[in-house]
Design a protein around this motif. Structure first.
Motif, PDB file in Angstrom:
ATOM      1  N   SER A  30      54.395 -51.257  36.574  1.00  0.00           N
ATOM      2  CA  SER A  30      52.956 -51.021  36.407  1.00  0.00           C
ATOM      3  C   SER A  30      52.667 -50.461  35.021  1.00  0.00           C
ATOM      4  N   PHE A  31      53.494 -49.543  34.569  1.00  0.00           N
ATOM      5  CA  PHE A  31      53.364 -48.957  33.230  1.00  0.00           C
ATOM      6  C   PHE A  31      53.335 -50.060  32.168  1.00  0.00           C
ATOM      7  N   ALA A  32      54.317 -50.964  32.219  1.00  0.00           N
ATOM      8  CA  ALA A  32      54.414 -52.019  31.213  1.00  0.00           C
ATOM      9  C   ALA A  32      53.242 -52.990  31.307  1.00  0.00           C
ATOM     10  N   THR A  33      52.901 -53.378  32.519  1.00  0.00           N
ATOM     11  CA  THR A  33      51.822 -54.352  32.710  1.00  0.00           C
ATOM     12  C   THR A  33      50.489 -53.792  32.244  1.00  0.00           C
ATOM     13  N   HIS A  34      50.208 -52.540  32.572  1.00  0.00           N
ATOM     14  CA  HIS A  34      48.930 -51.938  32.189  1.00  0.00           C
ATOM     15  C   HIS A  34      48.844 -51.738  30.677  1.00  0.00           C
ATOM     16  N   LEU A  35      49.963 -51.444  30.027  1.00  0.00           N
ATOM     17  CA  LEU A  35      49.958 -51.338  28.575  1.00  0.00           C
ATOM     18  C   LEU A  35      49.609 -52.679  27.936  1.00  0.00           C
ATOM     19  N   LEU A  36      50.240 -53.740  28.405  1.00  0.00           N
ATOM     20  CA  LEU A  36      49.968 -55.061  27.845  1.00  0.00           C
ATOM     21  C   LEU A  36      48.548 -55.510  28.150  1.00  0.00           C
ATOM     22  N   ASP A  37      48.082 -55.207  29.357  1.00  0.00           N
ATOM     23  CA  ASP A  37      46.693 -55.523  29.690  1.00  0.00           C
ATOM     24  C   ASP A  37      45.723 -54.796  28.763  1.00  0.00           C
ATOM     25  N   GLY A  38      46.130 -53.611  28.328  1.00  0.00           N
ATOM     26  CA  GLY A  38      45.274 -52.816  27.441  1.00  0.00           C
ATOM     27  C   GLY A  38      45.390 -53.184  25.981  1.00  0.00           C
ATOM     28  N   GLY A  39      46.227 -54.157  25.658  1.00  0.00           N
ATOM     29  CA  GLY A  39      46.326 -54.642  24.288  1.00  0.00           C
ATOM     30  C   GLY A  39      47.522 -54.135  23.511  1.00  0.00           C
ATOM     31  N   ALA A  40      48.472 -53.470  24.175  1.00  0.00           N
ATOM     32  CA  ALA A  40      49.638 -52.952  23.466  1.00  0.00           C
ATOM     33  C   ALA A  40      50.503 -54.089  22.952  1.00  0.00           C
ATOM     34  N   ASP A  41      51.123 -53.880  21.803  1.00  0.00           N
ATOM     35  CA  ASP A  41      52.029 -54.865  21.222  1.00  0.00           C
ATOM     36  C   ASP A  41      53.311 -54.939  22.044  1.00  0.00           C
ATOM     37  N   LEU A  42      53.835 -56.163  22.205  1.00  0.00           N
ATOM     38  CA  LEU A  42      55.030 -56.367  23.019  1.00  0.00           C
ATOM     39  C   LEU A  42      56.218 -55.573  22.487  1.00  0.00           C
ATOM     40  N   ARG A  43      56.353 -55.478  21.165  1.00  0.00           N
ATOM     41  CA  ARG A  43      57.467 -54.742  20.569  1.00  0.00           C
ATOM     42  C   ARG A  43      57.373 -53.246  20.882  1.00  0.00           C
ATOM     43  N   VAL A  44      56.150 -52.731  20.916  1.00  0.00           N
ATOM     44  CA  VAL A  44      55.967 -51.323  21.249  1.00  0.00           C
ATOM     45  C   VAL A  44      56.376 -51.062  22.691  1.00  0.00           C
ATOM     46  N   VAL A  45      55.967 -51.963  23.580  1.00  0.00           N
ATOM     47  CA  VAL A  45      56.335 -51.823  24.989  1.00  0.00           C
ATOM     48  C   VAL A  45      57.852 -51.917  25.141  1.00  0.00           C
ATOM     49  N   GLN A  46      58.475 -52.794  24.368  1.00  0.00           N
ATOM     50  CA  GLN A  46      59.931 -52.904  24.396  1.00  0.00           C
ATOM     51  C   GLN A  46      60.582 -51.568  24.063  1.00  0.00           C
ATOM     52  N   GLU A  47      60.102 -50.912  23.020  1.00  0.00           N
ATOM     53  CA  GLU A  47      60.676 -49.621  22.619  1.00  0.00           C
ATOM     54  C   GLU A  47      60.436 -48.559  23.683  1.00  0.00           C
ATOM     55  N   LEU A  48      59.256 -48.562  24.258  1.00  0.00           N
ATOM     56  CA  LEU A  48      58.944 -47.563  25.279  1.00  0.00           C
ATOM     57  C   LEU A  48      59.813 -47.736  26.520  1.00  0.00           C
ATOM     58  N   LEU A  49      60.093 -48.977  26.877  1.00  0.00           N
ATOM     59  CA  LEU A  49      60.906 -49.252  28.059  1.00  0.00           C
ATOM     60  C   LEU A  49      62.398 -49.092  27.790  1.00  0.00           C
ATOM     61  N   GLY A  50      62.779 -49.095  26.524  1.00  0.00           N
ATOM     62  CA  GLY A  50      64.187 -48.983  26.199  1.00  0.00           C
ATOM     63  C   GLY A  50      64.951 -50.273  26.394  1.00  0.00           C
ATOM     64  N   HIS A  51      64.257 -51.414  26.264  1.00  0.00           N
ATOM     65  CA  HIS A  51      64.924 -52.710  26.388  1.00  0.00           C
ATOM     66  C   HIS A  51      65.662 -53.031  25.094  1.00  0.00           C
ATOM     67  N   ALA A  52      66.902 -53.505  25.231  1.00  0.00           N
ATOM     68  CA  ALA A  52      67.675 -53.875  24.053  1.00  0.00           C
ATOM     69  C   ALA A  52      67.101 -55.117  23.381  1.00  0.00           C
ATOM     70  N   SER A  53      66.527 -56.019  24.176  1.00  0.00           N
ATOM     71  CA  SER A  53      65.990 -57.266  23.640  1.00  0.00           C
ATOM     72  C   SER A  53      64.545 -57.444  24.094  1.00  0.00           C
ATOM     73  N   VAL A  54      63.729 -57.988  23.213  1.00  0.00           N
ATOM     74  CA  VAL A  54      62.329 -58.216  23.557  1.00  0.00           C
ATOM     75  C   VAL A  54      62.184 -59.298  24.623  1.00  0.00           C
ATOM     76  N   THR A  55      63.207 -60.162  24.767  1.00  0.00           N
ATOM     77  CA  THR A  55      63.129 -61.209  25.786  1.00  0.00           C
ATOM     78  C   THR A  55      63.060 -60.600  27.189  1.00  0.00           C
ATOM     79  N   THR A  56      63.674 -59.443  27.372  1.00  0.00           N
ATOM     80  CA  THR A  56      63.593 -58.771  28.667  1.00  0.00           C
ATOM     81  C   THR A  56      62.173 -58.311  28.930  1.00  0.00           C
ATOM     82  N   THR A  57      61.507 -57.858  27.892  1.00  0.00           N
ATOM     83  CA  THR A  57      60.140 -57.350  28.032  1.00  0.00           C
ATOM     84  C   THR A  57      59.144 -58.480  28.254  1.00  0.00           C
ATOM     85  N   GLN A  58      59.471 -59.673  27.768  1.00  0.00           N
ATOM     86  CA  GLN A  58      58.518 -60.778  27.816  1.00  0.00           C
ATOM     87  C   GLN A  58      58.146 -61.190  29.238  1.00  0.00           C
ATOM     88  N   ILE A  59      58.954 -60.827  30.210  1.00  0.00           N
ATOM     89  CA  ILE A  59      58.625 -61.196  31.586  1.00  0.00           C
ATOM     90  C   ILE A  59      57.293 -60.577  31.994  1.00  0.00           C
TER      91      ILE A  59
END
Length: 307
Positions: free
Chosen positions: A256-285
């Motif tokens: 929910s945290f990730a989805t709501h950030l993206l819905d609010g206009g957050a950059d995918l790379r920023v969400v990647q860093e916040l989630l601690g994903h090693a690769s942005v491809t994991t965040t892209q889901i």
């Protein structure tokens, strides 16, 4: 060597030299028996005559039932392909054949499940369901835990691994220890900080008095660090109190945290860093989740969406 004989030798190898569990062997026998029937139907009488196409056609038959048998689910088809790949790899190593024809035939990929995210109103209901009673130490703790999970997107293991000093109220940040021991600093919202402050003033001292002293932030009823199982039970109780049905887990708040950030206009790379994903491809889901949401809104709101 005939395929039937090769399978027999391979299964003996798994039993005697590899010590493979009987349940696994039974599954391999079934899978390889189906493979032998497939090769027989194709007129193959020698293992050296098997080609990559024979193996590929077998995979297709597993998934479609083209051989007149019931199609297999992804997990079962994967197991069967693994058995066949093992057979051909063994045959090459033992000098039965000159080429591993199954090497390039890969098991089917499991369907990618989109993470489940709660809408903002449902998250609010969940968070408000705990921590209302001053004498409910567990409730005050659970409210702080849930607020932190949603505010930071932390994994449950990261949250329960926090020590008191990992929360910096002045900088409004939390230090999380992620996978592989990698640390990251993430911001935390004021409501979560307020819930943590209330917990540390009203509940943690009472819980800590029952233990032997620990720097852990979240404590159980015995004054020790809260476990993953207890954290899950806390979330389940909050969901029950809020009347939220369905399969809710601690990871739901991370989704929910990730989805709501993206819905609010957050950059995918920023969400990647916040989630601690090693690769942005994991965040892209998560972008697919938001696209689905946009599609639903479009279908309901646009005057020509359903024409």
């Amino acid at each position: 060597m005939t395929p039937d004989r090769a399978v027999s030798v391979y299964l003996d190898h798994l039993l005697v030299e590899r010590g493979t569990a009987e349940n696994t062997l039974a599954s391999y026998r079934r899978d390889l028996r189906r493979y032998l029937e497939h090769l027989e139907a194709a007129g193959v009488g020698d293992l050296a005559d098997v080609t990559e196409r024979h193996v590929g056609d077998f995979l297709v038959a597993l998934r479609t039932g083209a051989d007149g048998r019931a199609p297999l689910a992804t997990a079962s088809a994967t197991r069967a392909v693994v058995a066949v790949r093992g057979l051909h790899r063994f045959a090459l190593a033992e000098g039965m054949v000159a080429l591993d024809v199954a090497r390039e035939v890969h098991p089917p990929s499991p369907p990618r499940r989109l993470p489940k995210a709660l809408d903002v109103a449902t998250v609010d209901r969940l968070l408000e369901a705990r921590g209302g009673e001053a004498d409910d130490l567990a409730g005050v703790r659970d409210r702080a835990l849930l607020e932190l999970l949603y505010s930071t997107g932390a994994r449950i293991s990261e949250a329960i691994g926090l020590d008191v000093d990992d929360v910096d109220s002045t900088q409004r940040a939390v230090r999380l220890a992620g996978k592989g021991g990698k640390e990251r600093i993430v911001p935390i919202g004021r409501p979560a900080l307020a819930a943590l402050s209330a917990y540390q003033v009203r509940a943690r001292p009472g819980l800590a008095s029952k233990g032997r002293g620990t720097p852990a932030l979240f404590l159980n009823a015995r004054g020790a660090r809260l476990s993953r199982q207890s954290a899950w039970a806390s979330l389940r109780e909050a969901a029950d109190r809020a009347g939220i049905a369905g399969d809710i887990s601690p990871h739901t708040l991370r989704h929910s945290f990730a989805t709501h950030l993206l819905d609010g206009g957050a950059d995918l790379r920023v969400v990647q860093e916040l989630l601690g994903h090693a690769s942005v491809t994991t965040t892209q889901i998560y972008t697919q989740v938001t696209v689905d949401t946009l599609r639903e809104v479009f279908a309901m709101a646009h005057p020509r969406a359903r024409m």
